[in-house]
Design a protein around this motif. Structure first.
Motif, PDB file in Angstrom:
ATOM      1  N   GLU A 101       0.826  -1.206   0.000  1.00  0.00           N
ATOM      2  CA  GLU A 101       0.000   0.000   0.000  1.00  0.00           C
ATOM      3  C   GLU A 101       0.860   1.256   0.000  1.00  0.00           C
ATOM      4  N   LEU A 102       1.955   1.236   0.759  1.00  0.00           N
ATOM      5  CA  LEU A 102       2.846   2.390   0.790  1.00  0.00           C
ATOM      6  C   LEU A 102       3.519   2.605  -0.558  1.00  0.00           C
ATOM      7  N   MET A 103       3.722   1.531  -1.309  1.00  0.00           N
ATOM      8  CA  MET A 103       4.290   1.633  -2.660  1.00  0.00           C
ATOM      9  C   MET A 103       3.254   2.074  -3.686  1.00  0.00           C
ATOM     10  N   ASP A 104       1.975   1.942  -3.363  1.00  0.00           N
ATOM     11  CA  ASP A 104       0.880   2.171  -4.304  1.00  0.00           C
ATOM     12  C   ASP A 104       0.936   1.163  -5.451  1.00  0.00           C
ATOM     13  N   LYS A 105       1.160  -0.115  -5.087  1.00  0.00           N
ATOM     14  CA  LYS A 105       1.301  -1.159  -6.092  1.00  0.00           C
ATOM     15  C   LYS A 105      -0.038  -1.635  -6.649  1.00  0.00           C
ATOM     16  N   GLY A 106      -1.109  -1.479  -5.886  1.00  0.00           N
ATOM     17  CA  GLY A 106      -2.401  -1.910  -6.390  1.00  0.00           C
ATOM     18  C   GLY A 106      -2.572  -3.409  -6.471  1.00  0.00           C
ATOM     19  N   VAL A 107      -1.897  -4.145  -5.586  1.00  0.00           N
ATOM     20  CA  VAL A 107      -1.994  -5.600  -5.578  1.00  0.00           C
ATOM     21  C   VAL A 107      -1.805  -6.066  -4.142  1.00  0.00           C
ATOM     22  N   SER A 108      -2.362  -7.215  -3.794  1.00  0.00           N
ATOM     23  CA  SER A 108      -2.253  -7.727  -2.430  1.00  0.00           C
ATOM     24  C   SER A 108      -1.093  -8.708  -2.327  1.00  0.00           C
ATOM     25  N   ALA A 109      -0.681  -8.974  -1.099  1.00  0.00           N
ATOM     26  CA  ALA A 109       0.377  -9.960  -0.864  1.00  0.00           C
ATOM     27  C   ALA A 109      -0.068 -11.345  -1.315  1.00  0.00           C
ATOM     28  N   ALA A 110      -1.327 -11.704  -1.035  1.00  0.00           N
ATOM     29  CA  ALA A 110      -1.827 -13.017  -1.452  1.00  0.00           C
ATOM     30  C   ALA A 110      -1.768 -13.169  -2.967  1.00  0.00           C
ATOM     31  N   ARG A 111      -2.054 -12.088  -3.688  1.00  0.00           N
ATOM     32  CA  ARG A 111      -1.999 -12.158  -5.150  1.00  0.00           C
ATOM     33  C   ARG A 111      -0.560 -12.335  -5.631  1.00  0.00           C
ATOM     34  N   ASN A 112       0.387 -11.700  -4.947  1.00  0.00           N
ATOM     35  CA  ASN A 112       1.795 -11.896  -5.311  1.00  0.00           C
ATOM     36  C   ASN A 112       2.240 -13.337  -5.088  1.00  0.00           C
ATOM     37  N   ILE A 113       1.781 -13.937  -3.989  1.00  0.00           N
ATOM     38  CA  ILE A 113       2.103 -15.345  -3.734  1.00  0.00           C
ATOM     39  C   ILE A 113       1.508 -16.224  -4.831  1.00  0.00           C
ATOM     40  N   ARG A 114       0.296 -15.936  -5.197  1.00  0.00           N
ATOM     41  CA  ARG A 114      -0.357 -16.700  -6.268  1.00  0.00           C
ATOM     42  C   ARG A 114       0.439 -16.591  -7.572  1.00  0.00           C
ATOM     43  N   THR A 115       0.948 -15.403  -7.873  1.00  0.00           N
ATOM     44  CA  THR A 115       1.750 -15.226  -9.078  1.00  0.00           C
ATOM     45  C   THR A 115       3.017 -16.065  -9.021  1.00  0.00           C
ATOM     46  N   LEU A 116       3.689 -16.079  -7.872  1.00  0.00           N
ATOM     47  CA  LEU A 116       4.883 -16.907  -7.729  1.00  0.00           C
ATOM     48  C   LEU A 116       4.555 -18.383  -7.939  1.00  0.00           C
ATOM     49  N   ARG A 117       3.434 -18.822  -7.383  1.00  0.00           N
ATOM     50  CA  ARG A 117       3.051 -20.231  -7.538  1.00  0.00           C
ATOM     51  C   ARG A 117       2.734 -20.554  -8.996  1.00  0.00           C
ATOM     52  N   GLU A 118       2.016 -19.661  -9.682  1.00  0.00           N
ATOM     53  CA  GLU A 118       1.652 -19.927 -11.068  1.00  0.00           C
ATOM     54  C   GLU A 118       2.869 -19.859 -11.990  1.00  0.00           C
ATOM     55  N   CYS A 119       3.874 -19.086 -11.636  1.00  0.00           N
ATOM     56  CA  CYS A 119       5.119 -19.105 -12.410  1.00  0.00           C
ATOM     57  C   CYS A 119       5.752 -20.492 -12.340  1.00  0.00           C
ATOM     58  N   GLU A 120       5.697 -21.133 -11.180  1.00  0.00           N
ATOM     59  CA  GLU A 120       6.186 -22.505 -11.070  1.00  0.00           C
ATOM     60  C   GLU A 120       5.339 -23.446 -11.909  1.00  0.00           C
ATOM     61  N   ASN A 121       4.026 -23.259 -11.866  1.00  0.00           N
ATOM     62  CA  ASN A 121       3.136 -24.148 -12.615  1.00  0.00           C
ATOM     63  C   ASN A 121       3.372 -24.070 -14.122  1.00  0.00           C
ATOM     64  N   HIS A 122       3.813 -22.893 -14.602  1.00  0.00           N
ATOM     65  CA  HIS A 122       3.955 -22.703 -16.044  1.00  0.00           C
ATOM     66  C   HIS A 122       5.413 -22.555 -16.471  1.00  0.00           C
TER      67      HIS A 122
END
Length: 648
Positions: free
Chosen positions: A380-401
């Motif tokens: 939120e302080l970065m104004d990234k517009g994404v949640s921590a859970a969504r970042n974890i999901r992205t890391l997991r899907e990078c492994e999947n693909h």
């Protein structure tokens, strides 16, 4: 006219200069009677070092000084003694700096003794071609080597016109570079596609370029800076790069056995997210935030042409963020092409599994998703517009693909607290099977970032970064306009929390190669059964068996859910657990490292198969370093950036 386009150290030697390629193509179109030549100074420098050191200074050392030491200024320092005509200039300052910070300067020191001879030979090579105009492109640590060569060229041929451009010349930096270096005739600030042809027309006619937007020029003894234009270059006016002379140079180079050439392409400029929510730490877009993109069809035509012409399948895109329209046109064209491409792309970390799968099919083996943090407060302080859970999901899907994912964990934001980091650090061991950050880094204060532009964000005090004291012989008030990085009192976490975060990131990196957490769905009838096979570093090797609503919950949490949302989904499935049962199971699953809890949502951690991994990044026998995909790491504020962001 004869025009020389020059790219000096420390341009990555495996990449062509995008700026040189774009401007060569532009000049061929707008000034067809001119003779355009190129000087690939960074490639020549690596060749020169290999020869003069009798093989002791190899291309990997070029990477270590030119990219990995960007925040210590070692690459610029190598050439500073030549610029200031004093072999001892900056030596004492750097030694004191290095001793205090524990920085290894042995390789840079070994290179510096060859710098003067290299500049002398480079000047001779260019002067022998009798150019009328020499244009330098400068990004990150290319200023000092370029200035040293420009000064020598001007000494030998005072009537030569010297032009500078590139990202180092954006905004006030360009005017500061011009007014402090009398031998630089002109500086193009901002994009060069409109400015350079207009400037060359004035040079040819011998008239004052007072009408060229953004240009710096000498009016007698006075350095003038024309008002910068708000007009950005339209996508249709961005040329397709010409890399023919680069290809000829690298094919004839003795470095051919050491490097793996890659092609650089550009689909878009600016940042569509930054137009709405500029990430507070990022200054990479400079003064040109407006997002513009070529059509997917045109970008694919460029890629297809370059691949066919150069017979190179490795593609590095320099877009700061992918155009989302490319998921409908460019990426499907790439996926259906039959080319076995290996592309690098910068993306946002909230892509769907389907979008990540398409990236993989299209050949995007390496992405930089701008994850930056796994804590909601910092995001939120970065104004990234994404949640921590969504970042974890992205890391997991990078492994999947099977997508290689480069990122750095950033901290040091005003307003963050130790308690924001404690639950994240505690859960990092559970993430060891996912791709780790390159490290945990305190953010730098970058020019053009909101943190720099708005002191109300917490960085009230700033001064040019300390490294510039052994790079430039200029007073601080001039450096304040010239440089890109600034020192500021540390904000956010420190002490024990900072040490724990860094240690957790190191442990994650170390344990990742041997770690897996894989989901299996056995064949059979009846209720759903899931097996999770845990083979993570630091965890007991075991398999977990989940049935009924617990198996369904783990599947639902692949998308990330709050506890109430998960309970509603399980209720809709039939035979739901009580709220108390669900809470107990969620706590147990987090403790077992099967779920990540970001304080708001839970997300499941197992992947669907054992990921495809190539060798762990190491320094090879030739001294080179590479990520698993072969693409360079990139990232603002924590690691060097590969990109060449502005034509000029």
């Amino acid at each position: 006219m004869r025009i020389h386009l020059v790219t000096m150290p420390w341009q990555p030697i495996e990449l062509p200069s995008l700026q040189v390629g774009l401007l060569h193509s532009l000049l061929d179109r707008t000034r067809p009677d001119d003779e355009v030549r190129e000087f690939h100074g960074s490639l020549r420098w690596a060749e020169f070092l290999l020869e003069r050191s009798r093989g002791a200074l190899r291309p990997g050392d070029h990477v270590a000084v030119g990219s990995e030491s960007i925040f210590d200024g070692l690459g610029d320092w190598v050439f500073s003694g030549v610029l200031y005509n004093d072999p001892e200039w900056g030596v004492a300052q750097l030694k004191e700096y290095a001793t205090r910070r524990g920085t290894d300067i042995s390789t840079a020191t070994a290179m510096r003794v060859h710098a003067a001879e290299f500049i002398d030979e480079s000047a001779s090579a260019i002067v022998d071609d009798a150019p009328d105009v020499v244009g330098f492109t400068s990004t990150f640590m290319q200023n000092i080597s370029s200035l040293a060569l420009a000064a020598e060229l001007k000494r030998r041929r005072p009537g030569l016109t010297v032009v500078f451009g590139g990202s180092n010349c954006d905004g006030p930096m360009g005017h500061a570079l011009h007014r402090n270096h009398r031998f630089v005739d002109h500086v193009v600030r901002g994009e060069g596609e409109y400015a350079l042809p207009a400037l060359l027309a004035h040079v040819e006619a011998g008239t004052a370029p007072a009408d060229v937007p953004g240009l710096c020029w000498w009016d007698g003894p006075e350095s003038r800076a024309n008002e910068e234009s708000r007009r950005t270059v339209a996508p249709g006016d961005i040329p397709s790069p010409d890399y023919d002379l680069w290809q000829a140079a690298i094919d004839a180079s003795p470095l051919a056995e050491y490097v793996h050439p890659k092609l650089v392409v550009e689909g878009a400029r600016g940042c569509w997210w930054g137009e709405k929510h500029h990430c507070t730490f990022c200054g990479l877009n400079g003064s040109a935030m407006t997002f513009r993109a070529k059509t997917g069809e045109r970008l694919w035509d460029e890629v297809d042409r370059l691949v066919r012409r150069h017979r190179i399948l490795d593609i590095v895109t320099v877009d700061n963020i992918i155009d989302m329209a490319y998921f409908k046109d460019f990426l499907p064209l790439a996926a259906d092409s039959g080319w076995d491409l290996r592309m690098h792309y910068e993306v946002k970390s909230n892509l769907t599994p389907e979008q990540l799968e398409l990236l993989a099919r299209a050949g995007s083996v390496h992405i930089q998703p701008g994850i930056e943090s796994l804590g909601n407060k910092a995001l939120e302080l970065m104004d990234k517009g994404v949640s921590a859970a969504r970042n974890i999901r992205t890391l997991r899907e990078c492994e999947n693909h099977s997508l290689t994912c480069s990122w750095n964990y950033l901290y040091g934001f005003p307003g963050e607290r130790a308690e924001d980091y404690a639950p994240v650090i505690d859960q990092m061991p559970a993430l060891v099977h996912l791709q780790p950050p390159g490290g945990a880094h305190r953010i730098q204060l970058e020019r053009f970032s909101p943190n720099f532009a708005d002191p109300a964000l917490g960085f009230h005090r700033r001064q040019p970064a300390e490294m510039y004291r052994h790079v430039y012989d200029l007073p601080e008030e001039q450096l304040a306009d010239l440089v890109y990085l600034f020192d500021t009192p540390p904000a956010g976490i420190g002490g024990e929390t900072e040490a724990r975060l860094k240690a957790a990131a190191r442990d994650w990196y170390t344990g990742h190669p041997s770690s897996t957490l894989v989901l299996e769905q056995p064949d059979g009838d009846g209720e759903e059964v899931l097996l999770v096979h845990d083979r993570r570093h630091g965890w007991p090797h075991r398999s977990h068996r989940l049935t009924g609503w617990r198996a369904a919950a783990l599947r639902h949490l692949e998308a990330g859910r709050t506890r109430p949302a998960l309970h509603r989904l399980l209720t809709a499935d039939g035979n739901p657990p009580s709220a108390e049962e669900l809470g107990t199971w969620l706590g147990d699953a987090v403790a077992l490292g099967l779920l990540f809890d970001d304080g708001r949502s839970y997300v499941s951690l197992p992947t669907w198969h054992v990921p495809v991994r190539s060798v762990e990044r190491t320094r090879g026998a030739d001294g080179t370093t590479d990520g698993p995909s072969g693409a360079p790491d990139n990232g603002p504020s924590g690691a060097p950036d590969h990109g060449e962001k502005a034509a000029g």
